[in-house]
Write an enzyme that holds these catalytic residues in place. Structure first.
Site, PDB file in Angstrom:
ATOM      1  CD  GLU A  44      -2.202   3.591   8.388  1.00  0.00           C
ATOM      2  OE1 GLU A  44      -1.949   3.715   7.166  1.00  0.00           O
ATOM      3  OE2 GLU A  44      -2.249   4.536   9.179  1.00  0.00           O
TER       4      GLU A  44
ATOM      5  CE  LYS B 237       4.362  -0.160   1.011  1.00  0.00           C
ATOM      6  NZ  LYS B 237       4.203  -0.397  -0.418  1.00  0.00           N
TER       7      LYS B 237
ATOM      8  CG  ASP C 231       0.593  -3.863  -4.810  1.00  0.00           C
ATOM      9  OD1 ASP C 231       1.193  -2.803  -5.080  1.00  0.00           O
ATOM     10  OD2 ASP C 231       0.902  -4.969  -5.278  1.00  0.00           O
TER      11      ASP C 231
ATOM     12  CE1 TYR D 228      -1.153   6.489   2.054  1.00  0.00           C
ATOM     13  CE2 TYR D 228      -2.625   4.754   1.294  1.00  0.00           C
ATOM     14  CZ  TYR D 228      -1.537   5.583   1.084  1.00  0.00           C
ATOM     15  OH  TYR D 228      -0.839   5.497  -0.088  1.00  0.00           O
TER      16      TYR D 228
ATOM     17  CE  LYS E  11       6.793  -4.295   0.002  1.00  0.00           C
ATOM     18  NZ  LYS E  11       7.750  -3.547  -0.776  1.00  0.00           N
TER      19      LYS E  11
ATOM     20  CB  CYS F 211      -1.396 -16.950 -37.787  1.00  0.00           C
ATOM     21  SG  CYS F 211      -2.694 -17.724 -36.814  1.00  0.00           S
TER      22      CYS F 211
ATOM     23  CB  CYS G  28      -4.863 -19.443 -40.354  1.00  0.00           C
ATOM     24  SG  CYS G  28      -4.293 -17.747 -40.251  1.00  0.00           S
TER      25      CYS G  28
ATOM     26  CB  CYS H 213      -3.355 -13.918 -36.960  1.00  0.00           C
ATOM     27  SG  CYS H 213      -4.104 -14.706 -38.381  1.00  0.00           S
TER      28      CYS H 213
ATOM     29  CB  CYS I 228      -7.338 -16.942 -38.584  1.00  0.00           C
ATOM     30  SG  CYS I 228      -6.435 -17.598 -37.180  1.00  0.00           S
TER      31      CYS I 228
HETATM   32  S1  IVH Z   1       1.960   6.193   4.096  1.00  0.00           S
HETATM   33  C1  IVH Z   1       5.496   9.259   3.877  1.00  0.00           C
HETATM   34  N1  IVH Z   1       0.200   4.253   4.303  1.00  0.00           N
HETATM   35  O1  IVH Z   1       3.152   2.646  -0.110  1.00  0.00           O
HETATM   36  C2  IVH Z   1       4.799   7.972   3.663  1.00  0.00           C
HETATM   37  N2  IVH Z   1       1.488   4.374   2.311  1.00  0.00           N
HETATM   38  O2  IVH Z   1       6.130   2.673  -0.146  1.00  0.00           O
HETATM   39  C3  IVH Z   1       3.453   8.107   3.067  1.00  0.00           C
HETATM   40  N3  IVH Z   1       0.905   2.674   0.649  1.00  0.00           N
HETATM   41  O3  IVH Z   1       3.659   5.588  -1.947  1.00  0.00           O
HETATM   42  C4  IVH Z   1       2.832   6.822   2.743  1.00  0.00           C
HETATM   43  N4  IVH Z   1      -0.701   1.699   1.813  1.00  0.00           N
HETATM   44  O4  IVH Z   1       1.506   4.245  -2.375  1.00  0.00           O
HETATM   45  C5  IVH Z   1       1.163   4.814   3.542  1.00  0.00           C
HETATM   46  N5  IVH Z   1      -1.423   2.635   4.635  1.00  0.00           N
HETATM   47  C6  IVH Z   1      -0.491   3.188   3.858  1.00  0.00           C
HETATM   48  C7  IVH Z   1      -0.190   2.704   2.568  1.00  0.00           C
HETATM   49  C8  IVH Z   1       0.829   3.321   1.831  1.00  0.00           C
HETATM   50  C9  IVH Z   1      -0.037   1.710   0.670  1.00  0.00           C
HETATM   51  C10 IVH Z   1       1.829   2.919  -0.480  1.00  0.00           C
HETATM   52  C11 IVH Z   1       1.832   4.327  -0.999  1.00  0.00           C
HETATM   53  C12 IVH Z   1       3.233   4.810  -0.862  1.00  0.00           C
HETATM   54  C13 IVH Z   1       4.004   3.539  -0.783  1.00  0.00           C
HETATM   55  C14 IVH Z   1       5.277   3.758  -0.007  1.00  0.00           C
END
Ligand code: IVH
Length: 716
Positions: free
Chosen positions: A134, A136, A138, A246, A334, A439, A442, A463, A469
């Protein structure tokens, strides 16, 4: 399928057995009780219950609202206490801890991860292991608790054991169902996933924030967090937040036995899941997935910082278990951060419309992830000093000096920022940066104010020059003439700068006397002929009659963007009544403040900004000069043939025949003004069961009190 025990409440009637009437009464009582605890906790510093007891009350209160959503009102959502300080969020203990993931950076780390799993489960090399791969996301992780299919609480991750109760805010997300779809929903279902903001929405939001002179966010993650942690849920509602499901926490009856099965089930329940999720079966496929998503990363409309691999079989997940705070059955692979090293050659201070001094770092140009970067945001004074606030990426304790070698990063693929300073390379003569206290445009004093709510020093230095200004005047004029304000064709940023330079335009009112005073001179300017001059003045004349909301937006009050301006316009109807109310608010008139507070989208932040604006004599005089030149059209004309047109109505108690929002909308459509507080000017108080202090107020002032039926008869 595994069954887990769920909490049983023996001391109270289960919520599913309450009648509507009982629920309404208990909701009102709990609301009062919680408000009392809030007051003792936040204002008097003398709580009389433990945090756990308090949390129980909140939970039951939310659960009642989940079953009877019509009991929910803005008042109940935030449970405001008088002029209480910003209340924090209540804490929620996670039934199952929310853990984090171990990281893999190199391909060997992924090989090791799969090898560890084989050894642990004693699987031969031939035995296939399926993984759910999946992206990840952010964003912010969130745990949503459903009881009998109804959303009861939403909590942030917090420290993993205990998070913040953001239920009221989460309810405003379109991706979060209030009720799970389908049959055989387990009695307790905790759905976990990520709240995020798309990159495009993040840029748009920052644009709006800039126009309203409000906080600018560093990346989509911060803006999602900031949007969610609002004490006023209507602000969260106005922010475009998404949610991908997820994972799960407590579930009383597991509906599937694989991760991929669970994801399908989430979809059946009404959730969005990430469309790039894929089932893969070997180390090679995992690595190929990582590479492919990495290639797609820049073109996705949300930020990701890697991919996650999870063993698909849940029985294997259970056997694998956890090592301290991370699962053995999952890992985050990552992406390398897009970073580069370069030299900071200078710091420019930009002054915005609201006077905010923003430092911008000038760099020796450098390529980061395929883009040449020459400027970085340095956020604010504290960031440069190395004492930046929460969630900011600079390595703690590092100050930034001109001449420093800096590591920059394109955070969230959008705005580059400094993440670290290479101290070994710091030139001997480099001095700590002195942030200007005057500032640069001005010369007026630039100050950091104390936040009225938190008592903390504002991160932003401003300012104090106001209209004198140039930077503020020019930025304000640009906003004034912009598309969503006065929308004056031919008066763009370049022209405003030129006309200001010439001394023809100092403030908005000058736009409307430009023709009379400077037509001749303008014709002598390069690039201006008869036609373009005629067109410009025609465009200006076309705006001498203008809608109220555009005027309010164009004033450039901090935190008053288009939506807020529209709400103020609808709430007050005419320029005169808006102006009168704003003046009263600025003088601290409690009744005027309560009325403004009762409007949709308006809370303490806007009220404070209106106060600051209308307290300032220079602003008042400039506004005065402007309105003499224009005709402000009333907002949507109220229907004058209804019996309640022009009357002021207060709704109180738990209404049974309609929701509070509906009642308010109907009343306003019929030309009535809906207020949040009772005064001698109130015409009607419509009281449902459980009405409290407002009813007493009404009796005190001799205001007519109507039941819901009487109200319906009056407006029918
Ligand atoms: S599973 C026990 N799946 O990554 C693990 N986490 O570093 C449960 N995150 O706190 C997390 N996408 O905020 C999982 N597809 C994904 C994710 C995901 C983003 C984030 C989540 C978690 C952090 C862990």
């Amino acid at each position: 399928m595994a069954k887990k025990s769920t909490q049983v409440r023996t001391d109270k009637t289960p919520i599913e057995l309450l009648t509507r009437k009982q629920a309404a009464a208990e909701h009102a009582r709990l609301g009062q009780e919680i408000a009392g605890h809030d007051k003792r906790y936040y204002q008097l510093d003398a709580p009389t219950v433990s945090d756990a007891e308090y949390d129980e009350l909140r939970k039951r209160y939310n659960a009642i609202e989940a079953r009877f959503p019509e009991l929910r009102t803005l008042e109940s959502l935030s449970l405001k206490v008088g002029a209480a300080p910003a209340r924090g969020f209540a804490k929620i203990k996670h039934a199952v801890p929310m853990l984090s993931l171990d990281n893999a950076f190199a391909e060997e780390d992924v090989v090791d991860f799969v090898g560890r799993i084989r050894r642990f489960l004693r699987l031969s090399e031939e035995e296939p292991i399926a993984f759910s791969a999946e992206p990840k996301i952010d964003g912010l992780s969130m745990s949503l608790r459903y009881e009998n299919g109804e959303l009861v609480t939403a909590a942030t991750r917090g420290d993993g054991q205990e998070g913040e109760d953001v239920t009221a805010n989460i309810r405003t997300l379109k991706d979060v169902p209030h009720k799970l779809k389908g049959r055989n929903i387990p009695q307790v279902t905790e759905v976990r996933g990520e709240v995020y903001m798309t990159k495009a929405d993040f840029l748009k939001l920052n644009e709006r924030q800039k126009e309203a002179g409000a906080q600018i966010f560093a990346n989509p993650r911060n803006s999602a967090a900031g949007s969610l942690r609002q004490k006023d849920p209507s602000i969260t509602a106005s922010r475009p937040l998404g949610f991908f499901a997820y994972a799960w926490g407590e579930i009383s009856d597991m509906p599937a036995d694989t991760q991929s099965g669970m994801i399908k089930w989430f979809e059946h329940c009404g959730f969005k899941t990430n469309p790039l999720t894929k089932l893969v079966r070997s180390v090679e496929e995992l690595i190929a997935f990582h590479r492919k998503i990495g290639e797609q990363r820049a073109s996705l409309d949300y930020d990701i910082d890697g991919v996650v691999y999870k063993v698909d079989r849940i029985d294997w997940q259970e056997r694998l278990g956890f090592v301290s705070r991370t699962p053995r059955w999952a890992i985050a692979h990552k992406f390398p951060a897009e970073q580069a090293t370069t030299t900071l050659i200078g710091i420019d201070i930009q002054v915005g419309r609201t006077g905010a001094l923003t430092p911008v770092g000038k760099l020796e140009p450098v390529g980061v992830g395929g883009v040449i970067v020459q400027n970085v945001t340095l956020h604010n004074e504290d960031y440069i000093k190395g004492i930046g606030g929460d969630g900011e990426p600079l390595r703690e304790g590092r100050d930034i000096r001109i001449g420093d070698t800096v590591i920059i990063q394109r955070a969230g693929d959008v705005i580059p920022q400094v993440v670290d300073v290479v101290l070994d390379k710091r030139p001997k003569n480099a001095k700590p940066y002195k942030f200007p206290t005057e500032c640069p445009v001005c010369g007026s004093e630039a100050v950091r104010e104390h936040d009225a709510e938190t008592g903390r020093l504002d991160a932003v230095r401003r300012c104090t020059g106001g209209f004198i200004c140039k930077a503020q005047a020019v930025e304000h004029l640009k906003l004034f003439a912009s598309r969503r304000a006065f929308d004056i064709d031919g008066l763009g940023e370049k022209q405003i700068e030129l006309f200001h330079e010439k001394g023809w335009l100092k403030e908005p009112a000058d736009i409307f006397s430009l023709e009379r005073k400077h037509r001749k001179e303008l014709l002598e300017e390069e690039g201006y002929g008869e036609t373009s001059v005629r067109n410009l003045f025609a465009a200006i004349d076309a705006r001498r009659e203008i809608a109220l909301d555009r005027v309010i937006y164009a004033l450039g009050i901090r935190h008053v963007g288009e939506t807020t301006a529209l709400s103020l316009a609808r709430g007050y109807g005419s320029w005169q009544s808006f102006h009168d109310a704003a003046l009263k608010v600025a003088k601290g008139d409690a009744e005027a403040i309560a009325d403004m507070d009762a409007l949709d989208q308006i809370g303490d932040t806007v009220i404070e900004a209106v106060t600051d604006y209308f307290k300032e004599k220079r602003n008042l005089a400039a506004v005065e000069r402007l309105v003499k030149q224009i005709k402000v059209l009333d907002a949507e004309k109220p229907k004058t043939d209804s019996k309640v047109a022009g009357k002021t109505v207060v709704f109180t108690g738990s209404l049974e025949k309609f929701t509070r929002d509906e009642a308010k909308a109907t009343a306003e459509r019929l030309g009535a003004k809906v207020s949040g507080s009772v005064s001698k000017k109130t015409d009607y108080v419509v009281a449902g069961p459980g009405a409290g202090s407002k009813l007493a107020e009404a009796q005190k002032h001799g205001v007519t009190v109507l039941s819901e039926d009487e109200w319906l008869a009056l407006i029918s």
